[in-house]
Design a protein around this motif. Structure first.
Motif, PDB file in Angstrom:
ATOM      1  N   GLU A  59       0.865  -1.163   0.000  1.00 13.68           N
ATOM      2  CA  GLU A  59       0.000   0.000   0.000  1.00 13.68           C
ATOM      3  C   GLU A  59       0.908   1.221   0.000  1.00 13.68           C
ATOM      4  OE1 GLU A  59      -0.758   0.406   4.740  1.00 13.68           O
ATOM      5  OE2 GLU A  59      -2.215   0.248   3.628  1.00 13.68           O
ATOM      6  N   PRO A  60       0.473   2.370  -0.575  1.00  9.44           N
ATOM      7  CA  PRO A  60       1.372   3.511  -0.713  1.00  9.44           C
ATOM      8  C   PRO A  60       1.791   4.088   0.637  1.00  9.44           C
ATOM      9  CG  PRO A  60      -0.620   3.755  -2.060  1.00  9.44           C
ATOM     10  CD  PRO A  60      -0.823   2.588  -1.163  1.00  9.44           C
ATOM     11  N   ALA A  61       3.039   4.551   0.698  1.00  7.45           N
ATOM     12  CA  ALA A  61       3.540   5.276   1.872  1.00  7.45           C
ATOM     13  C   ALA A  61       4.734   6.086   1.443  1.00  7.45           C
ATOM     14  CB  ALA A  61       3.930   4.323   2.995  1.00  7.45           C
ATOM     15  N   PHE A  62       4.511   7.359   1.155  1.00  6.63           N
ATOM     16  CA  PHE A  62       5.565   8.224   0.617  1.00  6.63           C
ATOM     17  C   PHE A  62       6.169   7.576  -0.618  1.00  6.63           C
ATOM     18  CE2 PHE A  62       6.260  12.042   2.931  1.00  6.63           C
ATOM     19  CZ  PHE A  62       5.622  11.844   4.126  1.00  6.63           C
ATOM     20  N   ALA A  63       7.483   7.435  -0.620  1.00  4.91           N
ATOM     21  CA  ALA A  63       8.137   6.874  -1.807  1.00  4.91           C
ATOM     22  C   ALA A  63       8.188   5.375  -1.753  1.00  4.91           C
ATOM     23  CB  ALA A  63       9.543   7.435  -1.932  1.00  4.91           C
ATOM     24  N   ALA A 189      19.730   8.949  -1.728  1.00  2.90           N
ATOM     25  CA  ALA A 189      20.072   7.527  -1.854  1.00  2.90           C
ATOM     26  C   ALA A 189      18.938   6.617  -1.417  1.00  2.90           C
ATOM     27  CB  ALA A 189      21.334   7.220  -1.042  1.00  2.90           C
ATOM     28  N   GLY A 190      18.014   7.142  -0.597  1.00  2.00           N
ATOM     29  CA  GLY A 190      16.896   6.337  -0.136  1.00  2.00           C
ATOM     30  C   GLY A 190      17.017   5.889   1.310  1.00  2.00           C
ATOM     31  N   LYS A 191      17.673   6.699   2.147  1.00  2.00           N
ATOM     32  CA  LYS A 191      17.890   6.311   3.548  1.00  2.00           C
ATOM     33  C   LYS A 191      16.574   6.137   4.300  1.00  2.00           C
ATOM     34  CE  LYS A 191      20.282   9.777   4.806  1.00  2.00           C
ATOM     35  NZ  LYS A 191      20.039  10.472   3.523  1.00  2.00           N
ATOM     36  N   THR A 192      15.740   7.170   4.263  1.00  2.00           N
ATOM     37  CA  THR A 192      14.521   7.145   5.067  1.00  2.00           C
ATOM     38  C   THR A 192      13.565   6.058   4.594  1.00  2.00           C
ATOM     39  OG1 THR A 192      14.778   9.533   5.418  1.00  2.00           O
ATOM     40  CG2 THR A 192      12.649   8.561   5.972  1.00  2.00           C
ATOM     41  N   THR A 193      13.444   5.891   3.284  1.00  2.00           N
ATOM     42  CA  THR A 193      12.586   4.835   2.751  1.00  2.00           C
ATOM     43  C   THR A 193      13.108   3.459   3.152  1.00  2.00           C
ATOM     44  OG1 THR A 193      11.950   6.202   0.861  1.00  2.00           O
ATOM     45  CG2 THR A 193      11.644   3.834   0.650  1.00  2.00           C
ATOM     46  N   SER A 194      14.407   3.273   3.090  1.00  2.00           N
ATOM     47  CA  SER A 194      14.986   1.982   3.490  1.00  2.00           C
ATOM     48  C   SER A 194      14.751   1.716   4.972  1.00  2.00           C
ATOM     49  CB  SER A 194      16.490   1.951   3.180  1.00  2.00           C
ATOM     50  OG  SER A 194      16.731   2.057   1.784  1.00  2.00           O
ATOM     51  N   ILE A 195      14.875   2.766   5.798  1.00  2.00           N
ATOM     52  CA  ILE A 195      14.598   2.608   7.223  1.00  2.00           C
ATOM     53  C   ILE A 195      13.148   2.194   7.432  1.00  2.00           C
ATOM     54  CG2 ILE A 195      14.326   3.886   9.389  1.00  2.00           C
ATOM     55  CD1 ILE A 195      16.771   5.535   8.576  1.00  2.00           C
ATOM     56  N   GLY A 196      12.246   2.814   6.676  1.00  2.65           N
ATOM     57  CA  GLY A 196      10.840   2.453   6.794  1.00  2.65           C
ATOM     58  C   GLY A 196      10.585   0.994   6.462  1.00  2.65           C
ATOM     59  N   LYS A 197      11.219   0.505   5.416  1.00  4.02           N
ATOM     60  CA  LYS A 197      11.044  -0.895   5.030  1.00  4.02           C
ATOM     61  C   LYS A 197      11.612  -1.834   6.080  1.00  4.02           C
ATOM     62  CE  LYS A 197      11.218   0.073   0.058  1.00  4.02           C
ATOM     63  NZ  LYS A 197      11.958  -0.171  -1.204  1.00  4.02           N
ATOM     64  N   LEU A 324      32.108   1.449   8.631  1.00  6.67           N
ATOM     65  CA  LEU A 324      30.823   0.865   8.283  1.00  6.67           C
ATOM     66  C   LEU A 324      30.764  -0.612   8.638  1.00  6.67           C
ATOM     67  CD1 LEU A 324      30.419   2.417   4.710  1.00  6.67           C
ATOM     68  CD2 LEU A 324      29.338   3.229   6.814  1.00  6.67           C
ATOM     69  N   THR A 325      29.564  -1.060   9.008  1.00  5.45           N
ATOM     70  CA  THR A 325      29.350  -2.497   9.247  1.00  5.45           C
ATOM     71  C   THR A 325      28.570  -3.150   8.125  1.00  5.45           C
ATOM     72  OG1 THR A 325      27.300  -2.100  10.483  1.00  5.45           O
ATOM     73  CG2 THR A 325      29.364  -2.127  11.742  1.00  5.45           C
ATOM     74  N   GLY A 326      27.869  -2.361   7.311  1.00  4.13           N
ATOM     75  CA  GLY A 326      27.078  -2.965   6.242  1.00  4.13           C
ATOM     76  C   GLY A 326      26.533  -1.935   5.280  1.00  4.13           C
ATOM     77  N   LEU A 327      26.072  -2.426   4.119  1.00  4.74           N
ATOM     78  CA  LEU A 327      25.516  -1.586   3.067  1.00  4.74           C
ATOM     79  C   LEU A 327      24.083  -1.996   2.755  1.00  4.74           C
ATOM     80  CD1 LEU A 327      28.468  -1.632   0.474  1.00  4.74           C
ATOM     81  CD2 LEU A 327      28.126  -0.032   2.367  1.00  4.74           C
ATOM     82  N   VAL A 328      23.313  -1.026   2.289  1.00  2.00           N
ATOM     83  CA  VAL A 328      22.011  -1.262   1.678  1.00  2.00           C
ATOM     84  C   VAL A 328      22.096  -0.657   0.283  1.00  2.00           C
ATOM     85  CG1 VAL A 328      19.523  -0.893   1.793  1.00  2.00           C
ATOM     86  CG2 VAL A 328      20.852  -1.110   3.913  1.00  2.00           C
ATOM     87  N   VAL A 329      22.064  -1.488  -0.748  1.00  2.00           N
ATOM     88  CA  VAL A 329      22.184  -1.005  -2.122  1.00  2.00           C
ATOM     89  C   VAL A 329      20.786  -0.917  -2.714  1.00  2.00           C
ATOM     90  CG1 VAL A 329      23.214  -1.384  -4.395  1.00  2.00           C
ATOM     91  CG2 VAL A 329      24.455  -2.075  -2.331  1.00  2.00           C
ATOM     92  N   THR A 330      20.360   0.292  -3.074  1.00  2.00           N
ATOM     93  CA  THR A 330      18.994   0.526  -3.526  1.00  2.00           C
ATOM     94  C   THR A 330      18.932   0.824  -5.020  1.00  2.00           C
ATOM     95  OG1 THR A 330      19.134   2.913  -3.077  1.00  2.00           O
ATOM     96  CG2 THR A 330      18.443   1.488  -1.264  1.00  2.00           C
ATOM     97  N   LYS A 331      17.711   0.840  -5.532  1.00  2.00           N
ATOM     98  CA  LYS A 331      17.384   1.311  -6.891  1.00  2.00           C
ATOM     99  C   LYS A 331      18.045   0.493  -7.992  1.00  2.00           C
ATOM    100  CE  LYS A 331      16.755   5.962  -5.016  1.00  2.00           C
ATOM    101  NZ  LYS A 331      17.034   7.400  -5.139  1.00  2.00           N
ATOM    102  N   LEU A 332      18.184  -0.807  -7.760  1.00  2.00           N
ATOM    103  CA  LEU A 332      18.649  -1.692  -8.836  1.00  2.00           C
ATOM    104  C   LEU A 332      17.433  -2.080  -9.676  1.00  2.00           C
ATOM    105  CD1 LEU A 332      21.060  -3.981  -6.765  1.00  2.00           C
ATOM    106  CD2 LEU A 332      21.719  -2.178  -8.358  1.00  2.00           C
TER     107      LEU A 332
END
Length: 378
Positions: A59-63, A189-197, A324-332
């Protein structure tokens, strides 16, 4: 906290969880009054059977698009990843087509390797990873005595999977309580959206999450994070115009006092060349450590997969500053060139916890080296 037993990896591969401790058992079969319990820490319970983090229709939620599944539905549910692999393959189709076309109607000779070298470089694999893969592939072809170009493609899948394997690592939640995560990255980069997910997945797994809106410079970031907090029914610490370090300090202290399982701090986007802002990130990290010894336990960099070789420079700069301890690679999701993960594996092998191919909740999943290699060269 003393942990016994092995960590559990959820069936849907999102996180590794440590079981929370149960209350101590009272003595049985005694006619005397129950003695007062010592304030010693009870031993950890044995690990429960694996369970899946449910993924529901969006369901939609911002981006981002996501729908909550009640936390009570978390259980031993089999969540096949076939649908995810198809979405990943679709996201990497542009790169995959340019790589696989090299083997069509080809012969195993120098011309084939030259074309493959050009295709890997165009896929943002970088010079070091490209040379490593070519040398590895030639050795595999020689050892297997391969004569069919189609078989060379399969050997290349194996080579890419082996190169990326060191990046494959599960994100552990619950070994320390609360598990404190600090999320950083450049603007957009999509930080806030990734946090939401991630918050949605954690909430579905009965994890109590507290969000810290430490991006105090952009009002939209706080509002977006607040919407995610509301939709996921989690708490948020937010204060307009406050010092970001102070917000994160308050959030960690509150998380410890209220018994939260996870505290996630969103930070303002910045370029690694903005040295004064990078110093502020270091201050936030130090402040979190004052609020809880050993924290932050995870420092995650969100990387836009469309940035190509610039992603390597970002990882290098943020890793040098923050470890850094890890990466989140977005928008592939169609325009990105997936070869950049090969470049990271050779030049700065920070674990890749998650990869994303779109805006929906189910479009973010854990990184699997072989799945990625197969999607890249399908």
């Amino acid at each position: 906290m003393i942990i016994t037993g092995r960590p559990l990896r959820a069936a849907c591969h999102m996180f590794t969880f440590f079981k929370k401790k149960p209350p101590p058992e009272l003595p049985r079969m005694s006619l005397d009054p129950v003695p007062a319990l010592e304030s010693a820490e009870p031993p950890a319970a044995p690990a429960p059977p694996p369970f899946a983090l449910p993924v529901a229709s969006p369901e939609p939620a911002f981006a981002a698009s996501a729908a909550a599944t009640p936390a009570t539905s978390a259980g031993p549910v089999d969540q096949p990843r076939e649908g995810w692999v198809e979405r990943l393959r679709g996201g990497l189709r542009r790169t995959g087509t340019s790589l696989t076309s090299v083997f069509v109607g080809a012969r195993i000779d120098d011309a084939l390797y030259d074309e493959l070298e050009a295709a890997l470089l165009m896929a943002d694999a970088g010079v070091k990873a490209t040379q490593f893969l070519l040398d590895d592939l030639k050795q595999r072809v020689k050892s297997a005595r391969v004569v069919d170009p189609a078989a060379v493609r399969l050997l290349l899948i194996d080579a890419v999977a082996d190169l990326l394997k060191p990046l494959e690592k599960a994100l552990v939640v619950g070994e320390l309580t609360p598990t404190v995560m600090m999320v950083v990255g450049v603007n957009g980069a999509g930080k806030t959206t990734s946090i939401g997910k991630l918050t949605r997945h954690l909430a579905q797994a009965d994890q109590r999450v507290l969000l810290a809106a430490a991006d105090t410079f952009r009002a939209a970031a706080r509002e977006q994070l607040a919407v995610w907090a509301g939709r996921n029914n989690v708490e948020i610490v937010s204060q307009e115009g406050a010092d970001p370090a102070a917000v994160t300090f308050d959030a960690v202290v509150a998380g410890r006092a209220r018994g939260h399982d996870v505290v996630i701090a969103d930070t303002a986007g910045r370029l690694p060349t903005q040295l004064h802002l990078m110093e502020e990130l270091k201050k936030i990290k130090r402040t979190i450590g004052k609020a809880m010894e050993g924290a932050p336990h995870e420092i995650l960099l969100v990387v836009d997969g469309n940035t190509g070789q610039n992603a390597v420079a970002q990882v290098r700069a943020f890793d040098d500053a923050l470890q850094l301890t890890g990466l989140v690679v977005t928008k592939l999701d169609g325009t990105a060139k997936g070869g950049v993960l090969a470049a990271l594996a050779r030049e700065r092998p920070v674990p890749v916890y998650f990869v994303g191919v779109g805006e929906k909740l189910e479009d973010l999943e854990t990184f699997d080296a072989r799945e990625f290699a197969q999607a890249l060269l399908s």
